[in-house]
Design a protein around this motif. Structure first.
Motif, PDB file in Angstrom:
ATOM      1  N   GLY A 512       0.882  -1.009   0.275  1.00  0.00           N
ATOM      2  CA  GLY A 512       0.415  -0.061   0.161  1.00  0.00           C
ATOM      3  C   GLY A 512       0.651   1.342   0.160  1.00  0.00           C
ATOM      4  N   THR A 514       1.018   5.470  -0.601  1.00  0.00           N
ATOM      5  CA  THR A 514       0.893   7.529  -0.907  1.00  0.00           C
ATOM      6  C   THR A 514       1.583   8.322  -1.516  1.00  0.00           C
ATOM      7  OG1 THR A 514       2.020   8.173   1.322  1.00  0.00           O
ATOM      8  CG2 THR A 514      -1.160   6.537   1.982  1.00  0.00           C
ATOM      9  N   TYR A 520      -3.060   3.942  -3.267  1.00  0.00           N
ATOM     10  CA  TYR A 520      -3.215   2.771  -3.709  1.00  0.00           C
ATOM     11  C   TYR A 520      -2.699   1.097  -2.940  1.00  0.00           C
ATOM     12  CZ  TYR A 520      -2.329   5.672  -7.620  1.00  0.00           C
ATOM     13  OH  TYR A 520      -2.366   7.398  -8.685  1.00  0.00           O
ATOM     14  N   THR A 524      -3.846  -0.708  -7.815  1.00  0.00           N
ATOM     15  CA  THR A 524      -5.406  -0.494  -7.907  1.00  0.00           C
ATOM     16  C   THR A 524      -5.547   1.285  -7.018  1.00  0.00           C
ATOM     17  OG1 THR A 524      -6.536  -2.046  -8.053  1.00  0.00           O
ATOM     18  CG2 THR A 524      -7.815  -0.619  -7.321  1.00  0.00           C
ATOM     19  N   LEU A 526      -6.576   4.017  -4.972  1.00  0.00           N
ATOM     20  CA  LEU A 526      -8.252   4.073  -3.779  1.00  0.00           C
ATOM     21  C   LEU A 526      -8.463   5.173  -3.675  1.00  0.00           C
ATOM     22  CD1 LEU A 526      -7.435   1.318  -1.936  1.00  0.00           C
ATOM     23  CD2 LEU A 526      -9.198   1.150  -4.191  1.00  0.00           C
ATOM     24  N   THR A 527      -8.198   6.662  -3.394  1.00  0.00           N
ATOM     25  CA  THR A 527      -8.024   7.958  -3.825  1.00  0.00           C
ATOM     26  C   THR A 527      -7.792   8.885  -4.196  1.00  0.00           C
ATOM     27  OG1 THR A 527      -8.858   7.124  -1.553  1.00  0.00           O
ATOM     28  CG2 THR A 527      -8.527   9.463  -1.773  1.00  0.00           C
ATOM     29  N   LYS A 528      -7.946   9.719  -5.080  1.00  0.00           N
ATOM     30  CA  LYS A 528      -7.417  10.519  -6.241  1.00  0.00           C
ATOM     31  C   LYS A 528      -7.061  11.314  -5.177  1.00  0.00           C
ATOM     32  CE  LYS A 528      -7.534  12.335 -10.737  1.00  0.00           C
ATOM     33  NZ  LYS A 528      -8.234  12.119 -12.739  1.00  0.00           N
ATOM     34  N   SER A 536      -3.986   9.833   5.049  1.00  0.00           N
ATOM     35  CA  SER A 536      -3.572   9.203   3.637  1.00  0.00           C
ATOM     36  C   SER A 536      -2.830   8.077   4.382  1.00  0.00           C
ATOM     37  CB  SER A 536      -3.421   9.558   2.866  1.00  0.00           C
ATOM     38  OG  SER A 536      -3.768  10.851   2.307  1.00  0.00           O
ATOM     39  N   ASP A 543      -5.850  -0.785   6.793  1.00  0.00           N
ATOM     40  CA  ASP A 543      -6.608  -1.849   5.587  1.00  0.00           C
ATOM     41  C   ASP A 543      -5.389  -3.009   5.884  1.00  0.00           C
ATOM     42  OD1 ASP A 543      -5.986  -3.263   2.964  1.00  0.00           O
ATOM     43  OD2 ASP A 543      -7.122  -2.023   2.238  1.00  0.00           O
TER      44      ASP A 543
END
Length: 875
Positions: A512, A514, A520, A524, A526-528, A536, A543
Motif C-alpha cells: 500500500g 501514498t 494505492y 489500484t 483507491l483515492t485520488k 492517508s 487496511d
C-alpha cells in the motif's frame, strides 16, 4: 490578543518525536507584546489567587514556584497561556506537563505548544487559557470551577473507557501502535495484515455465538446447569400469573431482572413480598418483556475474570454505601464520602462519585429512610442495588484467595459459553471454599466485563488484567506491525515512492502506498488527490490486506498534524531545496530541514535513514540521527561518499553508467542505468537520483540485488504509472513533455534533461506559484529563459493571495536575466496554452509543459494523439 489558529498534532512532529499529542496554537499578542507580566499591575496576585496550584510549575527556574517568579520578573503572555492550558487540564484529571512557547519571525506572534490527553479537551483548554489570561489582565471575574467541570465533561464524552484504555496502555508499553476507529471504543492494535481489533473488552476473536449466549441469561443458566455448575433456581416469566407460579415453587427471597438487561438495570434483589414482586416485574419489563425470576442467594457479590480460558483476577464488589456516625444525615454522609480523593467524576479516579438517583430513593423508601435520616453509628446504608463501580460501588481484590476448585470451575465456564474474555458473577459467602460447600451460585456470565475493579481496587492488590488480553492477541513471536518505508524531501518524493513500491510488489508483498496523486494498494488507485499527509498514511495502515507500506510524506501534513505513524523501518530524504519558503513559519532551508528530519527522527533505532550525499542540508544532519545512516550520490567521488567508504559504511552511487552499491572497497552493481526505463536511457539525471534512493532503501531492507535490478527494468514510466513525472508524448512532427516541476530545483532538473534532447525549437509552458517567494519565482523565470526558445506564460488556478500581473511580472523579470533574448506570450488558461503550443509546433519542436493540473494536461495531449492516429488511418 487573538487566536489565529489552533491545530492538534497527533504524531511525531517538529516539536517532539516522543510526545505525539500536542496542541499548537498560533497566538497574536497584538498590543500585549509591549506588556510583559511585570508591567501589568496586580497580575501576579490575581493569577495566584485564581489558580493557586500553578505554584507547582517549576518552569525554567527549576524550583517550586518558578513560574510565579517568572511572572514577577516579567514574561510574555504566550508563556503564561501555555502554563494555564496545562494546569486546567491537570485539574480536570488529565495530567499534562510538556509545553513550549516560541516567537515566530513575525513580531508579537507566538506558537504556544502544550500536550493533551484528549484532543477536544486540549483545544478547549487552549481557548479558555486565552480567556482566563484576558480576564486576569482586565481584572474581571472568571469561573475557573465551571471551566474545569466543562473539561471533565468533554473528557468523559470522548475518552476511552478504563477497560479499553488499559489495553491500549499495555499495548503502548510494548511499542504496539494503535489507532482509534471512530469516536467510540473500537480500537485497532498493530498495522495492516497484522492488526487486531477490540471494542471495550470484546476482541475481534470473540465468538458472536458466545456473546449471544451470554446476553441470553436464561440460556446461559440452562447451559451451566446442564454442565453441573451451581446456578440459582428460577424461571423465565412474562406476566403476574407466571410470577406467582415461580414464587410458589422457589419461595422468597427472590431476584427479578430483565432477560436482556445489563449493568444491573431493571433489577430488584432480595424481594420478600408479593407487592414488591409485582413492582419488580413492572420495573424489569421496562427493559425486557421477558423477565428472569430466581432464588436470591445470600452472601457477597464476586466477579471472577477469565481471559483466554485462564482465571486472571477476582474481586468482591460492594454496592455504594455510607456508614453512619450517629450525627450526620444521609445527604451529609454521601457528600462526605464523595470528598474521598479516590472518588471523581466519571472514570477519572479509582472510585466514582455517588449520585442520588431513583435506585437510591427506592432503596431508602424500603428502609423508610430519607436523605434527612441520621443512621446510627456503624450502621451501613446501601445506596445502590448493584455493586457496579460506575454507580459508586467499591471493590476488594480476592484473587489470591480463590479456591483451586473454583478456579477450575470459572475456566470451565469460559469454555462452556465460549468467551475469550469472560466475567463471571458469583454470589457466595466466600470464594475460599468450593461453591458446592459454601452454597454459592453463578448469577451471570458477562461478554464484555469491565476491568476497572481489578485494575484499581479500593482494597487489595491491583491486577494488570490488560496484559493477558494483549498476550492473547499477540502471542510471543506474532508480529504486530508491517514494514514501513517513508519518503520525504522537496523533489523526487513521488517517483522514489513509486519505484520502491514497485520493487516491493515485485518481490511478493501486497503493498500500500501514498503519493501526491493518490492512495494505492498494489496498482489500484483507491483515492485520488494529494495524499501525502497523516490521514492517508493511516488509510494504508488501517487496511487489513496491506503487507508493506511505502508512504510519501510531505511537509504540509507534518506541520498540520504530525506523522501518521509512530515509527518507520526506513526513512528516505531525497533532498532539501527552496520550496514553499515563507509559509507556516518555514522561512529558510534550516527551518525546512527541521520539518523534513521528523521522518528520519522517527526511524527505528535499528532501521536506516537514506540521504542524498549531494544535498548540503541533508548532510548537515547525518551525524545527528538516531538510526543507521546510508547515503547516495551521482558522483562516486563525492567527499561524503569517500568518507563513508573509508569507514566501511553503505552507499549507493552512479559510476561508469551503473547503479552500484558500495560498502567500503566492496562494490556490487545493480545494473546499467540505460536498462532502467525511468532514466530515459540515462538522460534524466534527476531520475537516476530517484533510482539510487529507491535501490539503496530496498537493499537496506533486505531485497536482493538481482530482485531490485529486475524490478527497475520492468518499471516503465507512463502517464498512468508516473503521472506528471517526465511524461513524454510523441507526435508525428513534435514531442510534448509534461512534468510537475514547480520550483527552482525542479526546473534545473528539467533543464539538465533538455540538454540531451535534440530539437529544432524548444517551447516552454510555465507559470509562477503564488505562495512562493519573489526570488523563487524570478529564479524559475531565469531557468526557463535559459532552456526554452519561446515561452508561454500561463496562470495557475489558485493565485494564493497574489495577482496574475504580479506573478507574471516576476517571471518576466527572471527571464530577462537569463542572458538570452527569449520570445514570450501570455495565455491565462493552461489548456488554451497547451493547444496553442501544439498548434504552432513545427517539425522537430519539443514542447515542455510544466503543469500543476497534470490530469487535464495529459487528457488533452492524449486526445490530440488519438486524433492524429485517426487521421493517419484515414489517409
Amino acid at each position: 490578543m487573538k487566536i489565529e489558529k489552533i491545530q492538534a498534532l497527533r504524531g511525531p512532529n517538529i516539536w517532539s518525536i516522543r510526545r505525539k499529542k500536542l496542541i499548537q496554537m498560533r497566538l497574536d499578542l497584538e498590543e500585549l507584546e509591549n506588556f510583559p507580566t511585570n508591567k501589568i499591575e496586580g497580575f501576579r496576585e490575581r493569577i495566584e489567587l485564581l489558580i493557586p496550584s500553578l505554584i507547582s510549575h517549576r518552569c525554567s527556574e527549576g524550583t517550586r514556584g518558578g513560574f510565579f517568579h517568572r511572572i514577577e520578573t516579567g514574561t510574555w503572555m504566550g508563556h503564561v497561556i501555555e502554563h494555564i492550558a496545562l494546569e486546567i487540564q491537570t485539574l480536570a484529571g488529565m495530567d499534562t506537563g510538556f509545553g513550549r512557547t516560541r516567537e515566530t519571525k513575525s513580531p508579537g506572534i507566538y506558537n504556544v505548544v502544550f500536550d493533551y490527553i484528549e484532543e477536544n479537551a486540549g483545544i478547549y483548554a487552549a481557548e479558555q487559557a486565552v480567556e482566563i489570561a484576558s480576564a486576569l489582565i482586565e481584572n474581571k471575574e472568571y469561573d475557573i470551577n465551571a471551566c474545569i467541570q466543562k473539561l471533565k465533561e468533554i473528557r468523559e464524552r470522548v475518552r476511552l473507557g478504563p477497560s479499553t484504555g488499559s489495553i491500549v496502555e499495555e499495548a503502548v508499553s510494548r511499542k504496539i501502535p494503535w489507532i482509534r476507529l471512530g469516536s467510540n471504543s473500537l480500537v485497532q492494535l498493530g498495522y495492516g495484515v497484522n492488526q487486531q481489533r477490540f471494542q471495550a473488552t470484546i476482541t475481534g476473536n470473540t465468538s458472536s455465538i458466545a456473546v449471544d449466549i451470554a446476553c441470553n441469561k436464561e440460556l446461559t443458566k440452562r447451559m451451566l446447569h446442564e454442565a453441573a455448575i451451581p446456578v440459582p433456581m428460577g424461571d423465565l416469566i412474562v406476566d403476574e400469573e407466571e410470577l406467582k407460579s415461580v414464587i410458589k415453587k422457589i419461595g422468597y427471597p427472590i431476584v427479578i431482572k430483565p432477560l436482556d438487561g445489563n449493568h444491573g438495570k431493571g433489577s430488584s434483589i432480595n424481594v420478600n413480598d408479593w407487592v414488591s414482586s409485582v413492582t419488580g416485574l413492572e420495573h424489569a419489563q421496562k427493559y425486557s418483556r421477558k423477565v428472569i425470576v430466581e432464588k436470591y442467594i445470600t452472601g457477597y457479590d464476586f466477579r471472577v475474570l477469565v481471559i483466554n480460558n485462564k482465571m486472571v483476577a477476582a474481586a468482591r464488589r460492594v454496592p455504594a454505601h455510607v456508614v453512619g456516625d450517629g450525627e450526620s444525615n444521609l445527604e451529609q454522609l454521601i457528600e462526605k464520602e464523595n470528598q474521598d480523593p479516590r472518588r471523581g467524576y466519571g472514570h477519572e479516579n479509582v472510585l466514582t462519585e455517588i449520585n442520588v438517583d431513583k435506585d437510591t430513593t427506592e432503596l431508602l423508601e424500603k428502609l423508610q429512610y430519607t436523605l434527612e435520616t441520621i443512621p446510627q453509628r456503624g450502621e451501613v446504608v446501601y445506596l445502590k442495588s448493584t455493586a457496579n463501580l460506575s454507580t459508586g460501588g467499591t471493590s476488594i481484590d480476592v484473587t489470591d484467595m480463590v479456591h483451586p476448585e473454583n478456579i477450575t470451575m470459572a475456566e470451565r465456564i469460559s469454555k462452556i459459553i465460549g468467551l475469550d474474555v469472560c466475567g463471571i458473577d458469583i454470589m457466595a459467602e466466600n470464594l475460599t471454599q468450593p461453591l458446592k460447600e459454601s452454597g454459592g451460585a453463578i448469577i451471570e456470565v458477562n461478554a464484555a466485563p469491565g476491568f476497572r475493579m481489578h485494575l484499581a481496587p479500593s482494597e487489595g492488590l491491583p491486577r494488570n488484567v490488560a496484559a493477558p488480553v494483549v498476550d492473547m492477541l499477540y502471542p510471543q513471536g506474532k508480529p504486530f506491525t508491517i514494514p514501513i518505508i517513508a519518503v520525504t524531501g522537496t523533489n523526487g518524493k513521488t517517483t522514489t515512492t513509486r519505484l520502491i513500491s514497485h520493487i516491493v510488489k515485485s518481490n511478493g508483498y501486497r503493498v500500500g502506498f501514498t503519493t501526491s496523486d493518490g492512495i494505492y494498494i498494489q496498482n489500484t488507485m483507491l483515492t485520488k488527490g494529494d495524499t501525502t499527509g497523516p490521514i492517508s498514511a493511516e488509510f494504508i495502515l488501517k487496511d487489513p490486506t496491506v503487507e508493506f507500506a511505502v508512504l510519501e510524506t510531505a511537509r504540509g501534513g507534518i506541520l498540520r498534524s504530525g506523522l501518521g505513524f509512530g515509527q518507520c523501518d526506513i526513512g528516505v530524504l531525497t533532498n532539501i531545496k527552496e520550496d514553499h519558503l515563507g509559509m507556516n513559519d518555514i522561512h529558510n532551508l534550516k527551518d525546512l530541514t527541521k520539518v523534513k528530519r521528523v521522518v528520519l527522527d522517527s526511524v527505528k533505532k535499528n532501521g536506516w535513514s537514506v540521504l542524498n550525499a549531494e544535498d548540503e542540508y541533508s548532510m548537515r544532519i547525518i551525524n545527528d540521527l538516531p538510526s543507521n545512516v546510508a547515503i547516495f550520490s551521482l558522483d562516486e567521488n563525492n567527499e561524503h561518499i569517500k568518507k563513508f567508504a573509508k569507514e566501511g559504511r553503505t552507499t549507493c552511487v552512479y559510476e561508469e553508467g551503473y547503479v552500484t552499491i558500495k560498502k567500503g572497497d566492496w562494490k556490487i552493481r545493480i545494473g546499467k542505468v540505460k536498462d532502467f526505463p525511468i532514466t530515459m536511457e540515462g538522460k534524466a539525471k534527476f531520475m537516476i537520483d530517484n533510482v539510487l534512493a529507491a535501490s539503496l532503501a530496498c537493499y537496506l531492507y533486505g531485497f536482493g540485488i538481482e530482485d531490485i535490478s529486475n524490478s527497475l527494468r520492468t518499471f516503465i514510466p507512463s502517464a498512468q504509472l508516473t503521472p506528471g513525472r517526465l511524461n513524454v508524448f510523441k507526435f508525428k512532427n513534435f514531442k510534448v513533455l509534461i512534468d510537475f516541476a514547480h520550483n527552482p530545483a525542479g526546473y534545473e532538473a528539467i533543464e539538465d534533461y533538455l540538454k540531451n534532447v535534440e530539437s529544432t525549437k524548444k517551447i516552454g509552458i510555465i507559470s509562477g506559484v503564488g505562495d512562493r517567494r519573489d526570488e523563487d519565482i524570478r529564479l524559475c523565470g531565469k531557468i526557463a529563459g535559459r532552456m526554452f526558445d519561446h515561452i508561454i506564460i500561463r496562470n495557475e488556478k489558485h493565485l494564493r493571495g497574489r495577482t496574475e500581473e504580479e506573478i507574471n511580472g516576476l517571471i518576466i523579470d527572471g527571464m530577462q536575466t537569463s542572458g538570452r533574448d527569449v520570445s514570450y506570450e501570455t495565455i491565462p488558461k493552461e489548456i488554451d496554452a497547451l493547444k496553442h503550443a501544439m498548434g504552432m509546433a513545427e517539425e522537430g519542436t519539443f514542447i515542455t509543459a510544466l503543469s500543476d493540473v497534470i490530469s487535464n494536461a495529459i487528457d488533452l495531449v492524449q486526445e490530440y494523439q488519438a486524433r492524429e492516429l485517426l487521421e493517419e488511418d484515414r489517409i
